[in-house]
Motif scaffolding. Structure first.
Motif, PDB file in Angstrom:
ATOM      1  N   THR A  18       0.829  -1.207   0.000  1.00 34.65           N
ATOM      2  CA  THR A  18       0.000   0.000   0.000  1.00 34.65           C
ATOM      3  C   THR A  18       0.864   1.259   0.000  1.00 34.65           C
ATOM      4  N   VAL A  19       1.967   1.245   0.734  1.00 37.25           N
ATOM      5  CA  VAL A  19       2.876   2.387   0.715  1.00 37.25           C
ATOM      6  C   VAL A  19       3.402   2.599  -0.700  1.00 37.25           C
ATOM      7  N   VAL A  20       3.788   1.535  -1.369  1.00 39.46           N
ATOM      8  CA  VAL A  20       4.258   1.661  -2.754  1.00 39.46           C
ATOM      9  C   VAL A  20       3.148   2.245  -3.629  1.00 39.46           C
ATOM     10  N   ARG A  21       1.945   1.748  -3.466  1.00 41.58           N
ATOM     11  CA  ARG A  21       0.810   2.219  -4.266  1.00 41.58           C
ATOM     12  C   ARG A  21       0.557   3.713  -4.049  1.00 41.58           C
ATOM     13  N   LEU A  22       0.687   4.178  -2.802  1.00 42.54           N
ATOM     14  CA  LEU A  22       0.400   5.574  -2.494  1.00 42.54           C
ATOM     15  C   LEU A  22       1.563   6.524  -2.738  1.00 42.54           C
ATOM     16  N   THR A  23       2.745   5.998  -2.999  1.00 39.54           N
ATOM     17  CA  THR A  23       3.908   6.873  -3.195  1.00 39.54           C
ATOM     18  C   THR A  23       4.495   6.771  -4.594  1.00 39.54           C
ATOM     19  N   ALA A  24       3.868   6.012  -5.464  1.00 39.08           N
ATOM     20  CA  ALA A  24       4.373   5.850  -6.827  1.00 39.08           C
ATOM     21  C   ALA A  24       3.619   6.784  -7.776  1.00 39.08           C
ATOM     22  N   GLY A  25       4.173   6.984  -8.929  1.00 42.73           N
ATOM     23  CA  GLY A  25       3.479   7.730  -9.971  1.00 42.73           C
ATOM     24  C   GLY A  25       4.160   9.027 -10.350  1.00 42.73           C
ATOM     25  N   ASP A  26       4.172   9.283 -11.647  1.00 42.84           N
ATOM     26  CA  ASP A  26       4.798  10.497 -12.156  1.00 42.84           C
ATOM     27  C   ASP A  26       4.067  11.759 -11.707  1.00 42.84           C
TER      28      ASP A  26
ATOM     29  N   ASP B  87      -3.854  22.553   2.800  1.00 41.91           N
ATOM     30  CA  ASP B  87      -3.972  22.924   1.399  1.00 41.91           C
ATOM     31  C   ASP B  87      -2.907  22.248   0.536  1.00 41.91           C
ATOM     32  N   MET B  88      -2.298  21.214   1.058  1.00 42.49           N
ATOM     33  CA  MET B  88      -1.297  20.458   0.313  1.00 42.49           C
ATOM     34  C   MET B  88      -1.979  19.585  -0.732  1.00 42.49           C
ATOM     35  N   ASP B  89      -1.305  19.361  -1.831  1.00 46.38           N
ATOM     36  CA  ASP B  89      -1.816  18.462  -2.858  1.00 46.38           C
ATOM     37  C   ASP B  89      -2.199  17.140  -2.195  1.00 46.38           C
ATOM     38  N   PRO B  90      -3.412  16.628  -2.452  1.00 43.48           N
ATOM     39  CA  PRO B  90      -3.856  15.404  -1.771  1.00 43.48           C
ATOM     40  C   PRO B  90      -2.923  14.207  -1.977  1.00 43.48           C
ATOM     41  N   GLN B  91      -2.365  14.061  -3.162  1.00 39.84           N
ATOM     42  CA  GLN B  91      -1.461  12.923  -3.393  1.00 39.84           C
ATOM     43  C   GLN B  91      -0.220  13.014  -2.524  1.00 39.84           C
ATOM     44  N   VAL B  92       0.320  14.208  -2.393  1.00 36.60           N
ATOM     45  CA  VAL B  92       1.511  14.391  -1.567  1.00 36.60           C
ATOM     46  C   VAL B  92       1.164  14.134  -0.102  1.00 36.60           C
ATOM     47  N   LEU B  93       0.027  14.651   0.319  1.00 33.41           N
ATOM     48  CA  LEU B  93      -0.395  14.444   1.702  1.00 33.41           C
ATOM     49  C   LEU B  93      -0.592  12.953   1.994  1.00 33.41           C
ATOM     50  N   TRP B  94      -1.267  12.219   1.090  1.00 34.68           N
ATOM     51  CA  TRP B  94      -1.460  10.773   1.306  1.00 34.68           C
ATOM     52  C   TRP B  94      -0.124  10.041   1.332  1.00 34.68           C
ATOM     53  N   ALA B  95       0.792  10.441   0.469  1.00 30.54           N
ATOM     54  CA  ALA B  95       2.107   9.790   0.453  1.00 30.54           C
ATOM     55  C   ALA B  95       2.831  10.029   1.776  1.00 30.54           C
ATOM     56  N   LEU B  96       2.800  11.272   2.261  1.00 35.16           N
ATOM     57  CA  LEU B  96       3.452  11.584   3.529  1.00 35.16           C
ATOM     58  C   LEU B  96       2.806  10.840   4.685  1.00 35.16           C
TER      59      LEU B  96
ATOM     60  N   THR C  82      11.032   6.222  -4.792  1.00 38.52           N
ATOM     61  CA  THR C  82      11.756   5.136  -5.453  1.00 38.52           C
ATOM     62  C   THR C  82      11.937   3.916  -4.571  1.00 38.52           C
ATOM     63  N   ARG C  83      11.956   4.108  -3.244  1.00 36.08           N
ATOM     64  CA  ARG C  83      12.107   2.977  -2.317  1.00 36.08           C
ATOM     65  C   ARG C  83      11.252   3.178  -1.069  1.00 36.08           C
ATOM     66  N   PRO C  84       9.948   3.323  -1.223  1.00 42.14           N
ATOM     67  CA  PRO C  84       9.124   3.692  -0.071  1.00 42.14           C
ATOM     68  C   PRO C  84       9.075   2.651   1.033  1.00 42.14           C
ATOM     69  N   ALA C  85       8.996   1.383   0.696  1.00 42.50           N
ATOM     70  CA  ALA C  85       8.867   0.368   1.734  1.00 42.50           C
ATOM     71  C   ALA C  85      10.157   0.221   2.538  1.00 42.50           C
TER      72      ALA C  85
ATOM     73  N   TRP D 139       3.481   3.881   7.956  1.00 49.91           N
ATOM     74  CA  TRP D 139       4.370   2.750   7.720  1.00 49.91           C
ATOM     75  C   TRP D 139       5.499   2.750   8.751  1.00 49.91           C
ATOM     76  N   ALA D 140       6.089   3.913   8.985  1.00 47.71           N
ATOM     77  CA  ALA D 140       7.153   4.003   9.990  1.00 47.71           C
ATOM     78  C   ALA D 140       6.622   3.615  11.362  1.00 47.71           C
ATOM     79  N   SER D 141       5.414   4.050  11.672  1.00 51.81           N
ATOM     80  CA  SER D 141       4.794   3.710  12.956  1.00 51.81           C
ATOM     81  C   SER D 141       4.590   2.198  13.065  1.00 51.81           C
ATOM     82  N   PHE D 142       4.094   1.588  12.004  1.00 54.06           N
ATOM     83  CA  PHE D 142       3.889   0.140  12.034  1.00 54.06           C
ATOM     84  C   PHE D 142       5.214  -0.594  12.219  1.00 54.06           C
ATOM     85  N   LEU D 143       6.226  -0.188  11.486  1.00 58.85           N
ATOM     86  CA  LEU D 143       7.522  -0.858  11.601  1.00 58.85           C
ATOM     87  C   LEU D 143       8.109  -0.708  13.002  1.00 58.85           C
TER      88      LEU D 143
END
Length: 165
Positions: A29-37, A85-94, A61-64, A100-104
């Motif tokens: 899921t982290v890869v899915r939410l942080t990938a894309g041009d 007011d941040m771009d939603p994609q950037v906010l979801w990625a962050l 490039t190496r989110p997981a 993910w860091a919390s889970f790890l």
């Protein structure tokens, strides 16, 4: 299925899943939410310094493998941390990287719940869902099914037929 029922079903799936399933789902899921041009373009516009842009590029490039590249001090091009007011994609990625860091760090299933919710929100952004029938669109139903298939032994499609109890 109402939104709150979907959220409850996701919470139950994440809680019932074993650590291996949660880890596999989270990494995917982290890869899915942080990938894309388009995310790369949006992130380039959001960060006000080279370090922020470099961190964004490394995370995509190496989110997981790199869950904490941003830390808690990320900034917008205005120079202030302003996620409203941040771009939603950037906010979801962050947010995905933070969960993910919390889970790890502590293996808390709630971090996986939050990753799943961010993933549903990303689909909702592309194909708006109705709150009274959150899984009505094929895209939302497919994402819910992906979550159920990765976290549970039972089909998420069966979960969408009614409340989990």
């Amino acid at each position: 299925m109402h939104y709150d029922e979907v959220e409850q079903a996701v919470r139950e799936l994440a809680t019932a899943a074993d650590d291996e399933k949660r880890h596999r789902f989270g990494a995917e899921t982290v890869v899915r939410l942080t990938a894309g041009d388009d995310l790369a373009d949006a992130a380039g516009a959001e960060f006000d310094d080279d370090a922020g842009r470099r961190s964004s590029r490394r995370a995509r490039t190496r989110p997981a493998a790199l869950p904490t590249v941003f830390g808690r001090g990320w900034t917008r091009s205005t120079g202030a941390r302003c996620p409203t007011d941040m771009d939603p994609q950037v906010l979801w990625a962050l947010e995905a990287l933070e969960h993910w860091a919390s889970f790890l760090a502590d293996r808390d299933p709630e971090a996986v719940v939050q990753l799943a919710i961010r993933s549903l929100e990303a689909v909702d952004y592309e194909v708006p869902a109705r709150l009274d029938d959150f899984l009505a669109s094929p895209a939302m139903a497919a994402e819910f099914d992906r979550i159920g298939a990765r976290l549970g032994s039972r089909s998420a499609a069966r979960l969408s037929d009614g409340p989990v109890g």
